[in-house]
Design a protein around this motif. Structure first.
Motif, mmCIF file in Angstrom:
data_model
loop_
_atom_site.group_PDB
_atom_site.id
_atom_site.type_symbol
_atom_site.label_atom_id
_atom_site.label_comp_id
_atom_site.label_asym_id
_atom_site.label_seq_id
_atom_site.Cartn_x
_atom_site.Cartn_y
_atom_site.Cartn_z
ATOM 1 N N GLN A 131 48.736 46.974 21.174
ATOM 2 C CA GLN A 131 49.711 45.877 21.272
ATOM 3 C C GLN A 131 51.135 46.413 21.117
ATOM 4 O OE1 GLN A 131 49.637 42.774 22.248
ATOM 5 N NE2 GLN A 131 51.826 42.568 21.843
ATOM 6 N N ARG A 132 51.355 47.269 20.124
ATOM 7 C CA ARG A 132 52.703 47.822 19.923
ATOM 8 C C ARG A 132 53.189 48.554 21.166
ATOM 9 N NH1 ARG A 132 52.942 50.745 13.963
ATOM 10 N NH2 ARG A 132 52.173 48.966 12.778
ATOM 11 N N VAL B 243 57.995 46.420 11.684
ATOM 12 C CA VAL B 243 57.587 47.815 11.525
ATOM 13 C C VAL B 243 58.864 48.657 11.539
ATOM 14 C CG1 VAL B 243 56.297 49.731 12.551
ATOM 15 C CG2 VAL B 243 55.433 47.381 12.776
ATOM 16 N N GLN C 59 49.025 36.617 18.904
ATOM 17 C CA GLN C 59 49.891 37.246 19.896
ATOM 18 C C GLN C 59 49.925 36.417 21.179
ATOM 19 O OE1 GLN C 59 52.027 39.722 19.420
ATOM 20 N NE2 GLN C 59 52.611 39.094 21.467
ATOM 21 N N GLU D 267 58.159 41.838 21.818
ATOM 22 C CA GLU D 267 57.322 40.921 22.587
ATOM 23 C C GLU D 267 58.112 39.785 23.221
ATOM 24 O OE1 GLU D 267 55.691 41.976 19.644
ATOM 25 O OE2 GLU D 267 53.935 42.997 20.491
ATOM 26 N N GLU E 54 40.448 49.527 13.557
ATOM 27 C CA GLU E 54 41.286 48.356 13.881
ATOM 28 C C GLU E 54 42.732 48.762 14.157
ATOM 29 O OE1 GLU E 54 39.579 48.748 11.141
ATOM 30 O OE2 GLU E 54 40.965 48.785 9.441
ATOM 31 N N THR F 192 59.684 46.043 16.455
ATOM 32 C CA THR F 192 58.268 45.677 16.503
ATOM 33 C C THR F 192 57.880 44.821 15.307
ATOM 34 O OG1 THR F 192 57.717 47.661 17.753
ATOM 35 C CG2 THR F 192 55.927 46.639 16.510
ATOM 36 N N TYR G 88 37.994 44.411 21.395
ATOM 37 C CA TYR G 88 39.241 43.779 21.835
ATOM 38 C C TYR G 88 39.272 43.656 23.355
ATOM 39 C CZ TYR G 88 44.361 43.201 22.255
ATOM 40 O OH TYR G 88 45.619 42.753 22.544
ATOM 41 N N LEU H 94 44.525 39.183 17.739
ATOM 42 C CA LEU H 94 45.639 39.853 17.061
ATOM 43 C C LEU H 94 46.555 38.781 16.486
ATOM 44 C CD1 LEU H 94 46.718 42.762 19.453
ATOM 45 C CD2 LEU H 94 45.695 42.989 17.183
ATOM 46 N N PRO I 89 43.532 48.497 18.411
ATOM 47 C CA PRO I 89 44.121 47.304 19.046
ATOM 48 C C PRO I 89 45.564 47.045 18.597
ATOM 49 C CG PRO I 89 42.000 46.763 18.001
ATOM 50 C CD PRO I 89 42.262 48.201 17.725
ATOM 51 N N VAL I 90 45.846 47.312 17.324
ATOM 52 C CA VAL I 90 47.214 47.084 16.823
ATOM 53 C C VAL I 90 48.199 47.989 17.565
ATOM 54 C CG1 VAL I 90 48.719 47.388 14.804
ATOM 55 C CG2 VAL I 90 46.512 46.212 14.551
ATOM 56 N N ASP J 35 54.699 43.552 13.284
ATOM 57 C CA ASP J 35 53.344 44.071 13.130
ATOM 58 C C ASP J 35 52.288 43.014 13.483
ATOM 59 O OD1 ASP J 35 51.642 46.109 12.690
ATOM 60 O OD2 ASP J 35 51.902 46.210 10.523
ATOM 61 N N THR J 36 51.108 43.487 13.840
ATOM 62 C CA THR J 36 49.985 42.573 14.064
ATOM 63 C C THR J 36 48.788 43.035 13.242
ATOM 64 O OG1 THR J 36 49.185 43.824 15.966
ATOM 65 C CG2 THR J 36 50.649 41.986 16.440
ATOM 66 N N ARG J 37 47.810 42.154 13.121
ATOM 67 C CA ARG J 37 46.583 42.429 12.361
ATOM 68 C C ARG J 37 45.410 42.039 13.242
ATOM 69 N NH1 ARG J 37 47.215 38.539 8.913
ATOM 70 N NH2 ARG J 37 45.393 37.366 9.568
ATOM 71 N N PHE J 38 44.428 42.943 13.347
ATOM 72 C CA PHE J 38 43.271 42.679 14.201
ATOM 73 C C PHE J 38 42.175 42.001 13.395
ATOM 74 C CE2 PHE J 38 39.195 44.076 16.098
ATOM 75 C CZ PHE J 38 39.369 43.576 17.382
#
Lengths: 341, 341
Positions: free
Chosen positions: A251-252, B237, B141, B195, A244, B216, A274, B230, A247-248, B218-221
């Protein structure tokens, strides 16, 4: 009247010259009978070309504008082999050996001891952050690139007796060309440490360093007597670029969902999901190592991905049946007389 | 013989057509008397063009191959204004207001209370992570991009009465074109959240999302019932993409040292040092806001950078004396009769 005929003939020749001039303009797409001659005709090739045609077709509901044509590729096992060991790991072991002289204590301390004795089976996943920290920490970024390039210029694969950087699968390099011609921007998305891949990605794959996403080792900026320097801290910036984390980090790094993803193992599952299982068009491709003659034949570490491919209709590439070639033709080595170096 | 003359005349015309055809081929560089007409002639323009000519000259010791031609640009204050407030902050305040209905407690809780009352001076640097977490956390996202684009399509600058995304400095857009023609890859490197910039960078600057480096979130999948998603966690971050965070994030993202950097404030110092004070050619450019008529006139937050520019011979761009234009000509608004909507 003959003069007139000659004048007309000249005009015809000149017009032909103009049109052939236009046709050789690289901006004008040429009609290609087979855009992927290094791929055998079959289901995988058909599905890939079918998808690209579909999303490029102005009159299709699945049209994806060129700005959003992103393709991501896992590295080890997808673009070059991952056996007998991941090449990035071999580099970490090489650094450990190279630095062992300055660290006599490593002879008795694990995980260094196991590495120095070549007992890689004794290593567990938890050992790698320690190895990375010990071998990358404190080194400047410039020095790291220098060491990686030096190793890559010499290190050879034990079975294929060829430099690692010359072991990129040629059908995959052709895939890059094909996708680029169709407006795609191409990224590597690897579990390997990003700067190791960046040390050779331009040479081996024609991919610039900024198009490589990988596991990131942190750096620290400092103004020294010699000027500004980035030191590698040796600490991994979470998440690892695996599962996982892919995908994170996509995106970054990119900020867009890819519409094509190529992977080869369970670590690529989330990247493939994804890409292909969300809204809108998406193609997931799994490279299957089933070619014991020309490369390797194994399912270990890919079981779940193969199951999901079946379930979700992902494209599975058989290296045996879909790759017309695996590695580039070997160049004749320049023979150097032993006493003459 | 007249026929023969006519034939020759036709050939001459056709040759002219061929050559003009070649000249209009975009791959063939045209001779341009002034590559930067939106920049007044002067020291800054001379230094920039001089540097680009130097590193592009095949016979120069300072030749930098195209693969290594990286240019980085700060965003707020370098590519568009940063007054009266950073535009990305305005967006965070906008989200706070928009979400306040679902959070009645914000009316009495700081930092939300201050934002809702428009008392921005009460906010300290420490308040922003909390605001970002509250307004970005839990959002997908896709939803974030949607909200950012919606805001950007409407929000206007209070003084210039123009949409934010139409306030890019035109001389800087021309600089992008000029550098691209000279083989540069262009990146934004901003303290703003990445973003938010990616939501408009393609439209406003012609810069794709993957060429934006910023702070940045952060995101979580997650695989949900609706497919893979996401979620934004709202957590930054580290490091913030400011000061020494800029070279660190440039390394993470690009993997190469830039050879040109444009900034406008003390937050850009380390990026400018990293670019210009190391080994090999490097150009640091500081945009100085000294144009009270057309934009703003201030040194606050740029004092140290101006000092270092003087000390190190960095190029200083006076918006007043070097920019022939600041913003694009305003389009005539389509007049809509009030009763006619």
């Amino acid at each position: 009247m003959r003069e007139k005929q000659r004048a007309i003939a000249i005009v015809v020749v000149m017009l032909a010259a103009i049109f052939s001039g236009c046709a050789s303009n690289p901006d004008v797409q040429e009609v290609q009978p087979d855009p992927l001659p290094l791929w055998y005709d079959g289901k995988a090739k058909e599905e890939i070309i079918g998808f690209v045609n579909e999303i490029s077709d102005f009159f299709s509901d699945s049209l994806v504008p060129p700005e959003k044509r992103i393709a991501v590729f896992d590295n080890d096992g997808t673009l070059w082999p991952e056996k007998p060991l991941y090449f990035p790991l071999e580099f970490i072991f090489h650094l450990t050996e190279e630095m062992a002289e300055e660290h006599p204590e490593w002879k008795t301390e694990d995980p260094f001891k196991s590495v120095l004795e070549g007992d890689y089976t004794a290593l567990t996943a938890e050992d790698f952050p320690a190895l990375i920290e010990a071998t990358h920490g404190g080194m400047t970024q410039t020095e790291f690139y220098r060491r990686a390039r030096k190793w890559l210029s010499k290190a050879e694969h034990p079975r294929f007796e060829e430099k690692y950087k010359k072991l990129a699968y040629t059908p995959m390099l052709q895939m890059f060309d094909y996708l680029r011609k169709n407006g795609f921007r191409i990224f590597i998305c690897s579990g390997g440490t990003v700067e190791f891949i960046r040390a050779y990605s331009e040479v081996a794959y024609g991919i610039p360093p900024e198009n490589v996403i990988g596991t990131t080792i942190d750096t620290r900026f400092e103004i020294t007597e010699k000027g500004p320097v980035l030191y590698r801290t040796g600490v991994i910036v979470p998440p690892l670029n695996d599962r996982e984390g892919k995908p994170v980090n996509i995106q970054r790094h990119i900020g867009l969902r890819p519409i094509i993803a190529f992977g080869n193992s369970d670590g690529d599952i989330e990247m493939l999901q994804y890409t292909a299982e969300g809204r809108g068009p998406g193609l997931a491709v799994l490279i299957h190592h089933d070619d014991v003659e020309r490369e390797y034949d194994y399912d270990k570490g890919t079981e779940k991905a193969l199951e999901l491919a079946e379930e979700n209709g992902w494209t599975v590439v058989s290296m045996k049946d879909d790759f017309a070639e695996v590695f580039p033709e070997k160049e004749e080595e320049e023979k150097v007389e032993p006493g003459n170096q």
